[in-house]
Design an enzyme around this catalytic site. Structure first.
Site, PDB file in Angstrom:
ATOM      1  N   ARG A  51       0.852  -1.203   0.000  1.00  0.00           N
ATOM      2  CA  ARG A  51       0.000   0.000   0.000  1.00  0.00           C
ATOM      3  C   ARG A  51       0.882   1.245   0.000  1.00  0.00           C
ATOM      4  O   ARG A  51       0.616   2.226  -0.684  1.00  0.00           O
ATOM      5  CB  ARG A  51      -0.954   0.015   1.210  1.00  0.00           C
ATOM      6  N   TYR A 103     -16.783  16.297 -15.789  1.00  0.00           N
ATOM      7  CA  TYR A 103     -17.049  14.856 -15.806  1.00  0.00           C
ATOM      8  C   TYR A 103     -18.089  14.529 -14.726  1.00  0.00           C
ATOM      9  O   TYR A 103     -17.962  14.968 -13.576  1.00  0.00           O
ATOM     10  CB  TYR A 103     -15.738  14.106 -15.541  1.00  0.00           C
ATOM     11  N   ASP A 175      -7.643  18.553 -14.341  1.00  0.00           N
ATOM     12  CA  ASP A 175      -7.946  17.211 -14.850  1.00  0.00           C
ATOM     13  C   ASP A 175      -7.501  17.193 -16.312  1.00  0.00           C
ATOM     14  O   ASP A 175      -8.130  17.798 -17.171  1.00  0.00           O
ATOM     15  CB  ASP A 175      -9.457  16.949 -14.710  1.00  0.00           C
ATOM     16  N   LYS A 200      -8.142   6.223 -19.396  1.00  0.00           N
ATOM     17  CA  LYS A 200      -8.485   6.717 -20.723  1.00  0.00           C
ATOM     18  C   LYS A 200      -7.242   6.694 -21.629  1.00  0.00           C
ATOM     19  O   LYS A 200      -6.740   5.632 -21.903  1.00  0.00           O
ATOM     20  CB  LYS A 200      -9.101   8.110 -20.594  1.00  0.00           C
TER      21      LYS A 200
HETATM   22  C1  LIG Z   1     -13.165   8.968 -16.554  1.00  0.00           C
HETATM   23  C2  LIG Z   1     -12.873  10.308 -16.057  1.00  0.00           C
HETATM   24  C3  LIG Z   1     -12.681  10.550 -14.696  1.00  0.00           C
HETATM   25  C4  LIG Z   1     -12.810   9.466 -13.650  1.00  0.00           C
HETATM   26  O1  LIG Z   1     -11.815   8.507 -13.782  1.00  0.00           O
HETATM   27  P1  LIG Z   1     -11.999   6.959 -13.380  1.00  0.00           P
HETATM   28  O2  LIG Z   1     -10.707   6.355 -13.763  1.00  0.00           O
HETATM   29  O3  LIG Z   1     -13.173   6.442 -14.148  1.00  0.00           O
HETATM   30  O4  LIG Z   1     -12.268   6.941 -11.918  1.00  0.00           O
HETATM   31  C5  LIG Z   1     -12.371  11.840 -14.313  1.00  0.00           C
HETATM   32  N1  LIG Z   1     -12.276  12.836 -15.199  1.00  0.00           N
HETATM   33  C6  LIG Z   1     -12.458  12.638 -16.529  1.00  0.00           C
HETATM   34  C7  LIG Z   1     -12.332  13.789 -17.463  1.00  0.00           C
HETATM   35  C8  LIG Z   1     -12.770  11.378 -17.002  1.00  0.00           C
HETATM   36  O5  LIG Z   1     -12.983  11.187 -18.297  1.00  0.00           O
END
Ligand SMILES: *Cc1c(COP(=O)(O)O)cnc(C)c1O
Length: 384
Positions: A51, A103, A175, A200
């Site tokens: 962890r 998101y 983000d 992604k």
């Molecule tokens: C998918 C996504 C998230 C969340 O991420 P996870 O890996 O699904 O928890 C946050 N911000 C954006 C822009 C995303 O596309």
């Protein structure tokens, strides 16, 4: 040549990476272990419990730091787990100013998890920095920026927001999931924290759920590392390996995502049955100049609205697609289509959604790296 001098296309392959110490393995082994032998209490080779740290995760964290031009990377079990760690830097009474067109899962985390701990969230269109400035008060501790926004593809001027945040001593987090460091590097533009859903584009193959944070400042990294270890939402060694492998082709994939994205955006724009196309590469996109200034290209994420369309028309189009898969998520090699109002953004109330343009007939595409001609034929038969 020092590693920091490497160009981006070399950093994705070599950044933060060294052959493994045991046998010189070029790719770090998947250290599928929870614990590590100690010769005497507290005497070990740098790892004591997975962890706190795991060598495969460390390899990923170093790569993340390198490609975002940061000094410290932290990998989490998901993008939302990474965001969760950032919000845990705050105290009850603190306020956050966030992008309105956000998101859906981020919105849910803010409103339905953290608001009840006394943290206040404001949501605002950040294309005009003055709108952010108007909300700042002595409790404001964090500006949360997402650009391009999801799913409306608005572009927020990162440099302008970071100047505002700095002059008010407010942390700024970005983000960077949609753009990836291939297209924009927020730390270079003055942000304090970069966050990714590595699920992604960084992973890139739709086979893993992972999140990431990257920062420059050692004291901030220390606080985030404390939360990462104390809360424990870390990513496992196998998932770390997969994202590390994905990152090695990020630049070539992104180049093709952008090329295909351009062709499809232009095809949709010229289509008589399409009302609106949202893509920052268009000259008449309201934030095109900012996009050109801070991004290397315009990405493979596109949203569009069919002419005179309603909920049912949008559903009919996405159901007919064959090369595009109807699915949540984005950023993989395969093209995906989504219907934000009923999928990614269903957790945002309809009134809130429509304020930022997420109408019932909006369709979002994550353009993959297939042959663009096949993607266009597929859209042609689905739109009719
Ligand atoms: C998918 C996504 C998230 C969340 O991420 P996870 O890996 O699904 O928890 C946050 N911000 C954006 C822009 C995303 O596309």
């Amino acid at each position: 040549m020092s590693e920091k001098e490497l160009r981006f296309n070399s950093k994705v392959i070599h950044g933060g990476q060294k052959p493994d110490k045991a046998y010189g393995a070029v790719m770090p082994p998947i250290y599928q272990t929870s614990t590590y032998a100690q010769t005497s209490p507290g005497e070990h080779m740098g790892f004591e419990y997975s962890r706190s740290a795991n060598p495969t995760r460390t390899a990923l964290e170093n790569a993340l730091a390198s490609i975002e031009n940061g000094n410290f990377g932290l990998a989490f079990a998901s993008g939302l787990a990474a965001m969760d760690a950032v919000i845990k830097l705050l105290e009850p009474g603190d306020e956050v100013i966030s992008t309105n067109d956000l998101y859906g899962g981020s919105y849910r985390l803010f409103r339905q998890v953290f608001e009840k701990y006394g943290i206040k969230f404001h949501f605002v269109g950040m294309q005009e920095v003055s709108e952010i400035a108007a909300l700042i008060n002595s409790n404001t501790k964090l500006v949360w920026v997402e650009t391009p926004t999801n799913p409306m593809m608005n572009i927020i001027d990162l440099k302008a927001v970071s100047e505002l945040a700095k002059s008010n001593k407010i942390l700024m987090a970005v983000d960077n999931t949609f753009a990836t460091p291939y297209l924009q590097q927020p730390l270079d533009l003055g942000a304090d924290i970069v966050m990714h859903s590595a699920t992604k584009y960084l992973g890139g193959h739709s086979d893993v759920v992972v999140g990431a944070l990257v920062v420059k400042d050692a004291a901030l990294a220390e606080k985030l590392y404390f939360i990462q270890n104390a809360s424990g939402a870390v990513c496992g060694p196998m998932d770390s390996f997969l994202v590390l492998r994905g990152i090695k082709t990020l630049h070539v994939r992104m180049q093709r995502h952008c090329e295909n994205g351009k062709r499809i955006a232009e095809y949709l724009l010229a289509h008589p049955k399409i009302e609106k196309v949202y893509w920052p590469g268009f000259k008449n996109h309201p934030n095109h100049d900012v996009a050109t200034k801070q991004m290397k290209a315009y990405g493979g994420m596109i949203s569009f609205v069919p002419k005179g369309g309603n909920f049912k028309d949008a559903i009919a189009i996405v159901e007919k697609l064959k090369v595009f898969t109807l699915a949540e998520s984005l950023g993989g090699v395969e093209s995906l289509a989504g219907h934000p109002a009923s999928m990614t953004h269903a957790s945002i109330p309809k009134k809130e959604r429509e304020k930022s343009g997420v109408v019932d007939s909006l369709i979002r595409l994550s353009v993959g790296i297939e042959d663009a001609r096949d993607l266009i034929s597929d859209l042609e038969q689905a739109i009719g």
